[in-house]
Design a protein around this motif. Structure first.
Motif, PDB file in Angstrom:
ATOM      1  N   PHE A 133       0.852  -1.181   0.000  1.00  0.00           N
ATOM      2  CA  PHE A 133       0.000   0.000   0.000  1.00  0.00           C
ATOM      3  C   PHE A 133       0.892   1.236   0.000  1.00  0.00           C
ATOM      4  O   PHE A 133       1.941   1.249   0.638  1.00  0.00           O
ATOM      5  CB  PHE A 133      -0.889   0.048   1.262  1.00  0.00           C
ATOM      6  CG  PHE A 133      -1.775  -1.159   1.417  1.00  0.00           C
ATOM      7  CD1 PHE A 133      -2.985  -1.247   0.743  1.00  0.00           C
ATOM      8  CD2 PHE A 133      -1.398  -2.206   2.246  1.00  0.00           C
ATOM      9  CE1 PHE A 133      -3.803  -2.349   0.895  1.00  0.00           C
ATOM     10  CE2 PHE A 133      -2.213  -3.316   2.401  1.00  0.00           C
ATOM     11  CZ  PHE A 133      -3.428  -3.387   1.722  1.00  0.00           C
ATOM     12  N   THR A 134       0.446   2.279  -0.690  1.00  0.00           N
ATOM     13  CA  THR A 134       1.159   3.552  -0.708  1.00  0.00           C
ATOM     14  C   THR A 134       0.161   4.664  -0.426  1.00  0.00           C
ATOM     15  O   THR A 134      -0.934   4.669  -0.985  1.00  0.00           O
ATOM     16  CB  THR A 134       1.823   3.805  -2.080  1.00  0.00           C
ATOM     17  OG1 THR A 134       2.743   2.738  -2.349  1.00  0.00           O
ATOM     18  CG2 THR A 134       2.580   5.115  -2.107  1.00  0.00           C
ATOM     19  N   TRP A 135       0.547   5.591   0.455  1.00  0.00           N
ATOM     20  CA  TRP A 135      -0.276   6.743   0.789  1.00  0.00           C
ATOM     21  C   TRP A 135       0.472   8.019   0.431  1.00  0.00           C
ATOM     22  O   TRP A 135       1.688   8.094   0.582  1.00  0.00           O
ATOM     23  CB  TRP A 135      -0.578   6.797   2.294  1.00  0.00           C
ATOM     24  CG  TRP A 135      -1.491   5.726   2.773  1.00  0.00           C
ATOM     25  CD1 TRP A 135      -2.847   5.808   2.935  1.00  0.00           C
ATOM     26  CD2 TRP A 135      -1.140   4.404   3.201  1.00  0.00           C
ATOM     27  NE1 TRP A 135      -3.346   4.618   3.425  1.00  0.00           N
ATOM     28  CE2 TRP A 135      -2.311   3.743   3.599  1.00  0.00           C
ATOM     29  CE3 TRP A 135       0.077   3.712   3.289  1.00  0.00           C
ATOM     30  CZ2 TRP A 135      -2.320   2.442   4.070  1.00  0.00           C
ATOM     31  CZ3 TRP A 135       0.074   2.406   3.745  1.00  0.00           C
ATOM     32  CH2 TRP A 135      -1.115   1.786   4.129  1.00  0.00           C
ATOM     33  N   ALA A 136      -0.240   9.034   0.018  1.00  0.00           N
ATOM     34  CA  ALA A 136       0.349  10.338  -0.278  1.00  0.00           C
ATOM     35  C   ALA A 136       0.301  11.217   0.976  1.00  0.00           C
ATOM     36  O   ALA A 136      -0.092  12.370   0.938  1.00  0.00           O
ATOM     37  CB  ALA A 136      -0.395  11.001  -1.432  1.00  0.00           C
ATOM     38  N   ARG A 137       0.699  10.638   2.089  1.00  0.00           N
ATOM     39  CA  ARG A 137       0.794  11.342   3.366  1.00  0.00           C
ATOM     40  C   ARG A 137       1.700  10.529   4.282  1.00  0.00           C
ATOM     41  O   ARG A 137       2.036   9.387   3.975  1.00  0.00           O
ATOM     42  CB  ARG A 137      -0.569  11.546   4.014  1.00  0.00           C
ATOM     43  CG  ARG A 137      -1.233  10.244   4.470  1.00  0.00           C
ATOM     44  CD  ARG A 137      -2.574  10.515   5.149  1.00  0.00           C
ATOM     45  NE  ARG A 137      -3.199   9.316   5.644  1.00  0.00           N
ATOM     46  CZ  ARG A 137      -2.974   8.764   6.843  1.00  0.00           C
ATOM     47  NH1 ARG A 137      -2.122   9.322   7.671  1.00  0.00           N
ATOM     48  NH2 ARG A 137      -3.595   7.667   7.214  1.00  0.00           N
ATOM     49  N   ILE A 138       2.054  11.099   5.403  1.00  0.00           N
ATOM     50  CA  ILE A 138       2.909  10.392   6.365  1.00  0.00           C
ATOM     51  C   ILE A 138       2.027   9.636   7.362  1.00  0.00           C
ATOM     52  O   ILE A 138       1.166  10.235   8.014  1.00  0.00           O
ATOM     53  CB  ILE A 138       3.829  11.379   7.112  1.00  0.00           C
ATOM     54  CG1 ILE A 138       4.747  12.085   6.114  1.00  0.00           C
ATOM     55  CG2 ILE A 138       4.634  10.680   8.195  1.00  0.00           C
ATOM     56  CD1 ILE A 138       5.654  11.158   5.329  1.00  0.00           C
ATOM     57  N   LEU A 139       2.223   8.336   7.455  1.00  0.00           N
ATOM     58  CA  LEU A 139       1.519   7.548   8.459  1.00  0.00           C
ATOM     59  C   LEU A 139       2.213   7.711   9.807  1.00  0.00           C
ATOM     60  O   LEU A 139       3.431   7.874   9.875  1.00  0.00           O
ATOM     61  CB  LEU A 139       1.525   6.059   8.083  1.00  0.00           C
ATOM     62  CG  LEU A 139       0.760   5.642   6.826  1.00  0.00           C
ATOM     63  CD1 LEU A 139       0.840   4.132   6.645  1.00  0.00           C
ATOM     64  CD2 LEU A 139      -0.675   6.097   6.866  1.00  0.00           C
ATOM     65  N   SER A 140       1.442   7.626  10.864  1.00  0.00           N
ATOM     66  CA  SER A 140       2.009   7.727  12.212  1.00  0.00           C
ATOM     67  C   SER A 140       2.532   6.369  12.670  1.00  0.00           C
ATOM     68  O   SER A 140       2.201   5.326  12.087  1.00  0.00           O
ATOM     69  CB  SER A 140       0.939   8.217  13.191  1.00  0.00           C
ATOM     70  OG  SER A 140      -0.051   7.212  13.368  1.00  0.00           O
ATOM     71  N   ALA A 141       3.298   6.369  13.738  1.00  0.00           N
ATOM     72  CA  ALA A 141       3.788   5.112  14.326  1.00  0.00           C
ATOM     73  C   ALA A 141       2.625   4.243  14.768  1.00  0.00           C
ATOM     74  O   ALA A 141       2.666   3.018  14.616  1.00  0.00           O
ATOM     75  CB  ALA A 141       4.727   5.411  15.496  1.00  0.00           C
TER      76      ALA A 141
END
Length: 186
Positions: A133-141
């Motif tokens: 999966f790829t997101w155009a945002r930063i995922l949190s821990a």
């Protein structure tokens, strides 16, 4: 425009070639990459390869590459935001550091699985690749920990219709009182 990119994958790696690429966002027709996880051929560690066109940056060092070649499935995560890159291993932050080159946020036109940015056959990994999966945002821990616990939660629940009546036959399941009798126990 997005402020960063996050990736999450689940893999089981059985062997690796020179650079042991696991995944890379790569420019079409060129050997430049915009972030990916691979093996450092010199130190045998997991690294984020984050090179933009004309850039010279390499490396955010993580844990030993042998950690992910032990025959088990592992989740890997990568966030790249500007010059900050972070590697997650099995839901936990493994390493976060600054790279020397800024990420070109989702400028790539292809995602190379079990390979590195140049898609060379000698720079890949072998094994099983379950999901990516790829997101155009930063995922949190916390999000990486949640994904590692059960990434299937990303998929919509499925329902399976179960027929109430099968085989035909009787159209009425109620037996009329007059059609049967009772015998008292003595």
């Amino acid at each position: 425009a997005p402020t960063g990119v996050s990736d999450f994958c689940v893999v089981r790696i059985s062997s690796a070639d020179n650079y042991g690429g696991i995944f890379a966002h790569a420019a079409v027709g060129g050997a430049t990459g915009n972030g990916g996880i691979q093996r450092d051929a010199l130190t045998n560690e997991l690294i984020c390869f984050n090179r933009t066109s004309g850039g010279s940056g390499v490396a955010t060092t993580g844990s030993a590459y042998s950690t992910v070649t032990n025959g088990n499935f592992h989740s890997l995560g990568l966030t790249v935001s500007g010059v900050t890159v972070s590697i997650y291993l099995d839901g936990l932050l493994n390493r976060s550091a600054n790279d020397s080159v800024s990420q070109e946020t989702l400028a790539s036109e292809r995602l190379v699985l079990f390979g590195e940015r140049g898609a060379s056959a000698s720079f890949g990994s072998d094994g099983n690749y379950l999901v990516h999966f790829t997101w155009a945002r930063i995922l949190s821990a916390d999000e990486y920990a949640w994904l590692h616990q059960n990434y299937w939660q990303l998929f919509a629940p499925q329902t399976i219709p179960v027929p109430v009546s099968v085989g035909g036959g009787a159209t009425n399941l109620i037996i009329q009182e007059a059609l049967h009798s009772h015998t008292a126990d003595n």
